[in-house]
Design an enzyme around this catalytic site. Structure first.
Site, PDB file in Angstrom:
ATOM      1  N   SER A  13      34.684 -22.937  13.327  1.00 35.45           N
ATOM      2  CA  SER A  13      34.587 -23.237  14.755  1.00 35.45           C
ATOM      3  C   SER A  13      35.035 -22.021  15.546  1.00 35.45           C
ATOM      4  O   SER A  13      35.882 -21.242  15.087  1.00 35.45           O
ATOM      5  CB  SER A  13      35.466 -24.441  15.119  1.00 35.45           C
ATOM      6  OG  SER A  13      35.567 -24.589  16.526  1.00 35.45           O
ATOM      7  N   ALA A  58      43.847 -25.326  13.552  1.00 31.32           N
ATOM      8  CA  ALA A  58      44.441 -24.767  12.341  1.00 31.32           C
ATOM      9  C   ALA A  58      43.532 -24.956  11.138  1.00 31.32           C
ATOM     10  O   ALA A  58      43.410 -24.072  10.282  1.00 31.32           O
ATOM     11  CB  ALA A  58      45.810 -25.404  12.086  1.00 31.32           C
ATOM     12  N   TYR A 105      42.989 -29.508  14.392  1.00 29.20           N
ATOM     13  CA  TYR A 105      41.612 -29.051  14.286  1.00 29.20           C
ATOM     14  C   TYR A 105      41.532 -27.529  14.292  1.00 29.20           C
ATOM     15  O   TYR A 105      40.860 -26.922  13.448  1.00 29.20           O
ATOM     16  CB  TYR A 105      40.769 -29.626  15.425  1.00 29.20           C
ATOM     17  CG  TYR A 105      39.304 -29.267  15.331  1.00 29.20           C
ATOM     18  CD1 TYR A 105      38.464 -29.966  14.468  1.00 29.20           C
ATOM     19  CD2 TYR A 105      38.771 -28.241  16.093  1.00 29.20           C
ATOM     20  CE1 TYR A 105      37.120 -29.639  14.371  1.00 29.20           C
ATOM     21  CE2 TYR A 105      37.432 -27.901  16.003  1.00 29.20           C
ATOM     22  CZ  TYR A 105      36.602 -28.606  15.133  1.00 29.20           C
ATOM     23  OH  TYR A 105      35.264 -28.265  15.035  1.00 29.20           O
ATOM     24  N   ASN A 139      29.319 -28.436   5.704  1.00 25.31           N
ATOM     25  CA  ASN A 139      29.347 -28.697   7.138  1.00 25.31           C
ATOM     26  C   ASN A 139      30.144 -29.930   7.538  1.00 25.31           C
ATOM     27  O   ASN A 139      30.429 -30.122   8.714  1.00 25.31           O
ATOM     28  CB  ASN A 139      27.906 -28.847   7.657  1.00 25.31           C
ATOM     29  CG  ASN A 139      27.847 -29.144   9.134  1.00 25.31           C
ATOM     30  OD1 ASN A 139      28.192 -28.311   9.964  1.00 25.31           O
ATOM     31  ND2 ASN A 139      27.411 -30.355   9.480  1.00 25.31           N
ATOM     32  N   LYS A 160      40.276 -25.133  11.115  1.00 26.60           N
ATOM     33  CA  LYS A 160      39.120 -24.248  11.192  1.00 26.60           C
ATOM     34  C   LYS A 160      39.516 -22.783  10.966  1.00 26.60           C
ATOM     35  O   LYS A 160      38.736 -22.004  10.405  1.00 26.60           O
ATOM     36  CB  LYS A 160      38.413 -24.427  12.536  1.00 26.60           C
ATOM     37  CG  LYS A 160      37.722 -25.777  12.672  1.00 26.60           C
ATOM     38  CD  LYS A 160      36.711 -26.015  11.558  1.00 26.60           C
ATOM     39  CE  LYS A 160      35.918 -27.285  11.743  1.00 26.60           C
ATOM     40  NZ  LYS A 160      34.893 -27.491  10.694  1.00 26.60           N
TER      41      LYS A 160
END
Length: 249
Positions: A143, A158, A156, A90, A160
């Site tokens: 995400s 890319a 971010y 996580n 995820k």
């Protein structure tokens, strides 16, 4: 969706969604290791809370950008519990965002090192143990922006999307060996990370969100409990997206 008798490690479990996952796992009966970088007080407090609820829990320090660090906390969890049934990858980071032509290369690299490499390291080092036992649940945090990217957050989004693809790839390698690999793609969630995108970003997203509010960490954590449970045995390489209707299919 009981997790009674299961042993779990949540990497990135001190705050936000990860903390709620630790609480939800404990409520379902699992013993929980909480690993994170820093957040010393937060790690100590969540472990005290979990122990007070009657489950075995401990905390560990990890830097997911460092493969050796990830390997160490996984081996510690296996040694500490005697087995590791559930791994949640996580740990993640974002930034305030910028147009592509203004992206900072060092920040881009750090986002990928944390969001992608860290998850890859977690899977790499837990799989030998799970393959030997013929059982395991790996849950990665992606995400909803992997499915619905937004402008000015290219790194971010890319990273995820890479997590989602990596999850599906590894899931196919191990599905017949008793191991499920899936990811959760949360939408807007009321955590500190959400507001790092800036007030304008949050306001714009809320206007477009069918439910009209961010999710709570408890609402997101329920998805992790399901994927960790025996009820999700037929979920292989899936992206479950509690997102308030932001992405529908």
């Amino acid at each position: 969706m009981t997790l009674h008798g299961k042993k779990a490690l949540v990497i990135g479990g001190a705050v936000g969604i990860g903390r709620a996952v630790c609480q939800a796992f404990a409520a379902a009966g699992a013993c929980v290791g909480v690993a994170d970088r820093g957040w010393s007080e937060e790690k100590s407090s969540i472990v005290a809370e979990l122990k007070a609820s009657g489950v075995d829990a401990y905390c560990d320090e990890v830097d997911v950008r460092d493969e050796g660090s990830v390997s160490k906390v996984i081996q510690h969890a296996i040694s500490r519990f005697g087995q590791l049934d559930i791994l949640v990858n996580n740990a993640g980071m974002t930034s305030a965002g910028a147009p592509m032509h203004e992206q900072d290369s060092a920040l881009w690299s750090e986002i990928f090192a944390t969001n992608v490499n860290g998850i890859a390291f977690g899977m790499k080092h837990v799989l030998p143990h799970m393959l030997e036992r013929g059982f395991g649940r790996i849950i990665n945090t992606s995400s909803q922006l992997a499915h619905k990217p937004v402008p000015n957050h290219g790194a971010y989004c890319a990273s995820k999307a890479a997590v989602t693809a990596l999850t599906a790839s590894v899931a196919q390698e191990v599905a017949r060996r008793g191991i499920t690999v899936n990811c959760v793609c949360p939408g807007m969630t009321d955590t500190a990370m959400l507001y790092k995108g800036g007030a304008a970003f949050v306001e714009e997203k809320l206007k477009a969100l069918p439910i009209g509010r961010p999710g709570t960490v408890a609402e997101i954590a329920a998805t992790y409990v399901f994927l960790a449970s025996d009820a999700a045995a037929f979920f292989i390489g899936q992206s479950l997206s509690p997102n308030g209707g932001d992405v529908m299919w």
